[in-house]
Scaffold this active site. Structure first.
Site, mmCIF file in Angstrom:
data_model
loop_
_atom_site.group_PDB
_atom_site.id
_atom_site.type_symbol
_atom_site.label_atom_id
_atom_site.label_comp_id
_atom_site.label_asym_id
_atom_site.label_seq_id
_atom_site.Cartn_x
_atom_site.Cartn_y
_atom_site.Cartn_z
ATOM 1 N N THR A 7 -6.494 -2.282 19.960
ATOM 2 C CA THR A 7 -5.925 -2.849 18.724
ATOM 3 C C THR A 7 -6.990 -3.545 17.900
ATOM 4 O OG1 THR A 7 -3.793 -3.144 19.839
ATOM 5 C CG2 THR A 7 -4.169 -4.410 17.828
ATOM 6 N N SER A 29 -0.606 -6.614 24.092
ATOM 7 C CA SER A 29 -0.580 -5.188 24.429
ATOM 8 C C SER A 29 0.317 -4.427 23.461
ATOM 9 C CB SER A 29 -0.078 -5.003 25.863
ATOM 10 O OG SER A 29 0.026 -3.635 26.179
ATOM 11 N N SER A 30 -0.195 -3.326 22.909
ATOM 12 C CA SER A 30 0.615 -2.477 22.033
ATOM 13 C C SER A 30 1.608 -1.708 22.894
ATOM 14 C CB SER A 30 -0.273 -1.494 21.260
ATOM 15 O OG SER A 30 -1.161 -2.174 20.420
ATOM 16 N N GLU A 66 -2.026 4.850 31.893
ATOM 17 C CA GLU A 66 -1.465 3.729 32.639
ATOM 18 C C GLU A 66 -1.182 4.128 34.079
ATOM 19 O OE1 GLU A 66 1.892 2.119 30.598
ATOM 20 O OE2 GLU A 66 0.660 1.104 29.091
ATOM 21 N N GLY A 122 -3.182 3.658 26.258
ATOM 22 C CA GLY A 122 -4.141 4.284 27.159
ATOM 23 C C GLY A 122 -3.459 4.793 28.416
ATOM 24 N N SER A 165 -4.704 -0.439 28.702
ATOM 25 C CA SER A 165 -4.130 -1.622 28.083
ATOM 26 C C SER A 165 -5.023 -2.829 28.350
ATOM 27 C CB SER A 165 -2.730 -1.889 28.654
ATOM 28 O OG SER A 165 -2.186 -3.063 28.104
ATOM 29 N N GLY A 166 -5.392 -3.549 27.285
ATOM 30 C CA GLY A 166 -6.269 -4.701 27.422
ATOM 31 C C GLY A 166 -7.728 -4.387 27.182
ATOM 32 N N ASN A 214 -2.679 -7.711 29.505
ATOM 33 C CA ASN A 214 -3.135 -7.914 28.122
ATOM 34 C C ASN A 214 -2.166 -8.855 27.427
ATOM 35 O OD1 ASN A 214 -4.228 -7.752 25.603
ATOM 36 N ND2 ASN A 214 -3.801 -5.594 25.267
#
Length: 1092
Positions: free
Chosen positions: A115, A163-164, A395, A393, A110-111, A160
């Site tokens: 995206t 973040s998605s 985590e 991703g 994440s980050g 992030n």
């Protein structure tokens, strides 16, 4: 330094190594150092074969312009520096030209920029594909789906800002030409627990903040919301409601535009807004404890204001909603029993309803977007598909729960197919090229996937079994069951297992899995509830009973007619099925990979943290990927490309090789004295074992290119100097020829000019001699004539003197006078002036006829003026009469008159004849013939102050009218005016002296209600910018009406009658300290008019 100014190979002008497969030595430290070195020079992309490794720069770079897109379009992936556009173009062309369905798998923490990477891929595909109205509409809908889904599915986390919080797989469908014709989006596991609560420093989903800050006040009022996010419990608990890098207001308008482009109707957007507002207000509902009479615990809602707003927004019964939140129904042996929920149960029901509404609304949004972007017609034949997978991703947090377990399970499956497909791709290429395949040892994470997903004995299976088991089921019993079933598994660790009982790093409520990316500990608290994802049937039925347009579709299980005791599928089992379908979809396509790396946790540009990057390199399996690509042969390239790049290393192949490219490559390798063990020849490619050999060839090529460049420079400079010499020589010849011609021409012109001068002087001398001779002859002839005339006269007088009488002399004199007069008149007739009255010319005459000439000039001028007037019509004659009247009245009497002579009198300066109010007013009065109309400044008789009014001179009267209301203030019949007075200066003051009459009755005509009352008022004073014109017109109107002309007085002093008082008006010119205009002061019976 960006590498896209010109077309470059991946070996040229690069920092570090562009393809990590060519690293030497191949170590983790060398790999990280290489991407760090490239990151420091803004080269954020690195290849591992055909895999792109992307490092998030946390700032905008000039790598994504239209010119860069054009460079990468239709280029080989290794022809230019590494870029996400290169893999996008390779996938697009493989799909379009070879009919191979493609998928691009984007993974990372994440980050790390997943995206943004998916946006860049979509943007590139939209740019390079075809154009057309329908195609552009499909492209726009596909691109606009990103901001919509980001708003509803992304949130700010501690790692992030965007973040998605869901997985997204988009299949873009293309026709046979490679033009996009539609698409399908699949979403995976929205993190709906975020709706009810967030960690400290994080935010809820973006759309809540965008709605509150971006919607107009009217929309918020209809939704019963305020613009302050701190007023809502599901937004303010984390302590973060705004982000510096996010503009919620601007993003809201972007989302609304995107929904309109996709095809959402206004009523659908309104329905989504109502659901969002309901979730916000539902989070504010608070419960208080209540003790029931039977000893059980219950609860009630502290304040039902928010609940009333929710009922209004959802069009449902307040009582039904209240009942479903505080009580639940249980069927026991066919009977429905209702029981009160305690405080914890009601809070759980409220949060569950919030999560259910939002997650189901999100799924509906995805379905609605798919309805819009889905392929509308199959008439174009079989579609080609390119998939883009943007999924969470791997985590690893301080506390990892059910969501991290599910996410990491998905990443294990992706890593499994990544290794399998990479190995398969390598093996297929070796077999295709006829190269012996070398076995590669790698970590196979299939054992971890089986530990999680294996039927009956996997962790997901046991979690479902525990959720379905009757009795007292808790997270602790689930962990105990895991310890029994998986205790001996090498990748499972728990404090309850015999092998880990002494491991104090494990608490008693967690278990640890050894993932391919590293060890992760999971806290079992909440596993059972989150897997069950239980929503009370009463809440489902309450939502189904609402009048809201979407809730029946979102809560179909709430339909009383569809009674079913079947337990809904658990979250884990649903996700497992989704992942299985995703894996099948990915395996059916040709994969392309983008591995995203986050350089630091602070989201700061230019900062590269080695520990953070090392952790990601390990769990992304990048080193294993490099080793798989390096197994056997590290580099391979087609013969034509290799020959084109290194042909200068052998004399036989330089500058052109006409034979088979493979033979040319062999000659190059032999010329460089390279051991045959270092390379192998495939059917279409050369395979190089050691990267050092490639780097050595690059060094030799660089030296050879330098030598060739020097040779080219030498040859070019010699050719350039030769051309320069030839040009200078040709120029010298041309210049010499031109100069000789110029000099000869100059000498000729000089001689010619001198000859002409001599000729002129000679001709002039001859002409003067001839002129002198002719003058002499003329003088002699004149003298002869005079002598002859006098002789003849003397002769006649001598002969007839005796015959003349004494009175003959006067007759001769009279005859001569008559002859002279006749001659004068005939000459005057021939030279009369033009018929223009303004022509001042008059022929000169002898002093004898001066008086006669003056009288004739006056008569002629009058006659031609009368002829000039005969050309005029009646209106023109009247205007001329006005001008003549003004001349008679003011010429040489008033300053400024001469400036008005050439200016035509306009009369109606206010266009009053077209004014509807004037027309209506004159339906009653008989003042419709307007002679003059203009804005004036009426002078107050008492103090000299001026008020703006409208003055109208008609054939019957002079009217003073209120300019805005067109109401008549005064009406002065023209017969009442006996005298008009003005000063001789430049001021514009006019005084109308009225006759003294008895007080008249007011007319009954309402049109004259405010006029005609002249008694006791006295003379009328006003300032008009066209004073000379208005006096001349009024003079003629009065004369025509009364057959008697009024007197016009022009004096520095005159008296005026103000009521019964006589006031002396004194005009003073040249007064200091008066800016523009005039100043009027009244002192008792004296009124001073001062002007500069």
């Amino acid at each position: 330094m960006a590498l896209h100014q010109v077309t470059l190979s991946i070996f040229e002008n690069n920092v570090g190594v562009s393809d990590a497969v060519l690293l030497d030595p191949l170590t983790e430290e060398a790999f990280i150092e290489n991407i760090q070195q490239r990151f420091g020079h803004d080269q954020i992309y690195t290849y591992i074969g055909n895999v792109v490794v992307s490092v998030n720069p946390y700032r905008k770079l000039a790598l994504y312009t239209d010119s860069v897109i054009e460079e990468y379009r239709c280029r080989n992936i290794y022809e230019l520096p590494p870029h996400i556009y290169a893999i996008s173009d390779d996938a697009y062309r493989s799909m379009r030209d070879r009919n191979l369905d493609q998928c691009i798998i984007i993974s990372g923490e994440s980050g790390s920029g997943k995206t943004e990477a998916s946006k860049m891929i979509m943007h590139y595909i939209a740019k390079v594909s075809g154009k057309g109205r329908d195609i552009d509409q499909v492209k726009e809908q596909l691109l606009q789906s990103n901001p919509v889904l980001e708003a509803f599915g992304n949130a700010k986390t501690n790692k992030n800002d965007n973040s998605s919080r869901f997985g997204k797989y988009m299949d873009i469908e293309f026709d046979y030409k490679g033009d996009p014709i539609g698409g399908v989006i699949t979403n995976y596991l929205l993190e709906k627990s975020r709706v009810a609560g967030q960690s400290t420093g994080e935010r809820n989903f973006h759309i809540f903040y965008q709605l509150l800050t971006g919607a107009d006040p009217g929309t918020l009022a209809n939704l019963k919301l305020t613009s302050d996010p701190n007023q809502f419990a599901i937004l303010n608990k984390s302590g973060c409601v705004s982000v510096d890098t996010v503009d919620d207001k601007d993003n809201y308008h972007t989302v609304m535009h995107g929904m309109e482009v996709i095809g959402f109707r206004k009523d659908e957007i309104k329905a989504v807004h109502q659901l969002l507002a309901s979730v916000l207000k539902l989070g504010n509902v608070e419960f208080v404890h209540r003790s029931n009479m039977d000893g059980t615990d219950g609860c009630e809602i502290e304040d039902d204001t928010e609940l009333r707003d929710i009922a209004d927004l959802l069009s449902c019964s307040l009582e039904n909603l209240y009942e479903s939140l505080t009580r639940k129904s249980v069927e026991v042996r066919g009977e429905k029993v209702k029981s009160d929920l305690n405080l914890a149960g009601a809070t759980y029901a409220r949060d569950a309803l919030c999560k259910a509404i939002y997650s189901r609304m999100f799924s509906w949004l995805v379905t609605r977007i798919n309805d819009s972007i889905r392929v509308k017609s199959q008439s174009t034949g079989k579609c080609k598909v390119m998939g883009v997978l943007d999924i969470y991703g791997f985590e690893v947090f301080q506390e990892n729960s059910f969501e991290q377990f599910i996410i990491n399970y998905c990443n294990e499956k992706l890593q499994q197919i990544f290794i399998e497909l990479t190995l398969k791709e390598e093996q297929d290429e070796y077999i295709k090229e006829g190269i012996e395949w070398i076995h590669v040892d790698f970590f196979n994470n299939a054992v971890i996937c089986e530990l999680i997903e294996k039927p009956n004995v996997g962790i997901l299976a046991m979690l479902d079994e525990e959720c379905l088991r009757p009795g007292n089921v808790t997270d602790k019993t689930f962990l105990e069951k895991l310890n029994v079933a998986c205790g001996n598994h090498p990748h499972y660790e728990s404090r309850g297992c015999r092998k880990n009982q002494s491991d104090r790093t494990l608490s008693h409520d967690i278990f640890r899995l050894k993932h391919y990316a590293g060890n992760v500990t999971y806290k079992v608290e909440g596993f059972i509830d989150k897997n069950n994802d239980l929503l009370f049937r009463d809440l489902s039925q309450a939502m189904y009973a609402c009048g809201h347009s979407l809730l029946k579709e979102l809560f179909p299980e709430g339909d009383p007619a569809l009674k079913s005791l079947k337990r809904p599928a658990t979250t884990g089992s649903q996700f497992k099925v989704s992942v299985t379908e995703l894996m099948k979809n990915l395996l059916s396509k040709n994969p392309n990979y983008v591995r995203c790396i986050k350089p630091n946790d602070q989201k700061r540009p230019g900062v590269f943290s080695l520990e953070i990057v090392k952790h990601q390199v390990r769990y992304l399996g990048l080193m294993e990927n490099v080793r798989v690509r390096r197994a056997g042969y590290a580099f391979r390239q087609t013969y034509p490309q290799f020959l084109y790049r290194y042909k200068m290393l052998a004399k036989e192949t330089w500058p052109h090789w006409e034979g088979d490219p493979k033979e040319g490559v062999k000659i190059i390798c032999l010329a460089q004295d390279i051991s045959s063990e270092e390379y192998a020849f495939g059917k279409s490619k050369i395979f190089i074992r050691n990267p050092r050999m490639l780097f050595d060839m690059e060094e030799r090529r660089r030296d050879r290119m330098h030598y060739l460049a020097v040779m080219i420079q030498k040859t070019y400079k010699g050719w350039k100097q030769q051309k320069l010499y030839q040009l200078m020589r040709a120029s010298q010849v041309i210049i010499a020829a031109r100069f000789r011609g110029f000099w000869a021409q100059k000498q000729y012109k000089r001689t010619k000019r001198a000859t002409l001068v001599l000729q002129c002087f000679v001709r002039g001398w001859r002409a003067r001699v001839l002129l002198k001779k002719l003058r002499r002859e003329k003088l002699e002839l004149w003298a002869v004539a005079v002598i002859r005339k006098y002789f003849l006269g003397w002769k006649v007088r001598k002969e007839y003197r005796k015959k003349f009488r004494a009175q003959a002399g006067p007759k001769i004199v009279k005859f001569l006078q008559v002859a002279l007069k006749k001659q004068f008149l005939l000459n005057l007739k021939k030279s009369l002036p033009s018929m223009s009255p303004t022509d001042p010319y008059w022929p000169k005459c002898s002093p004898r006829f001066k008086n006669t000439s003056d009288q004739l000039q006056v008569l002629f001028h009058r006659w031609r003026c009368s002829k000039y007037r005969e050309k005029f019509d009646a209106a023109e004659r009247y205007r001329m009469k006005e001008k003549v009247t003004a001349s008679d009245l003011f010429k040489d009497k008033k300053e400024g008159y001469t400036q008005t002579v050439s200016v035509q009198f306009a009369g109606d300066y206010q266009n009053l004849r077209q004014n509807p109010k004037w027309k209506k007013m004159n339906e009653v009065a008989n003042d419709n013939h307007v002679v003059f109309a203009d804005a004036i400044r009426k002078v107050n008789r008492a103090n000299g102050k001026m008020v703006d009014q409208l003055l109208v001179v008609s054939t019957q009267a002079i009217l003073v009218i209120e300019h805005h209301t067109m109401m008549v203030k005064y009406r002065i019949p023209v017969g009442e005016i006996k005298r008009i007075s003005l000063s001789p200066f430049r001021d514009s003051l006019v005084v109308l002296h009225l006759q003294k009459t008895e007080e008249e009755e007011l007319p009954s005509d309402p049109a004259h209600e405010n006029g005609d009352k002249l008694s006791k008022k006295g003379d009328f004073l006003f300032c008009c910018d066209h004073a000379i014109e208005v006096v001349a017109k009024a003079y003629l109107v009065i004369q025509n009406s009364t057959s008697q002309a009024p007197s016009v007085q022009i004096s520095k002093q005159f008296s005026a009658q103000f009521g019964s008082t006589s006031v002396q008006l004194n005009f003073q010119n040249g007064v200091q300290d008066i800016v523009g205009g005039i100043k009027i002061q009244r002192r008792k019976n004296v009124m001073d008019v001062l002007q500069p």
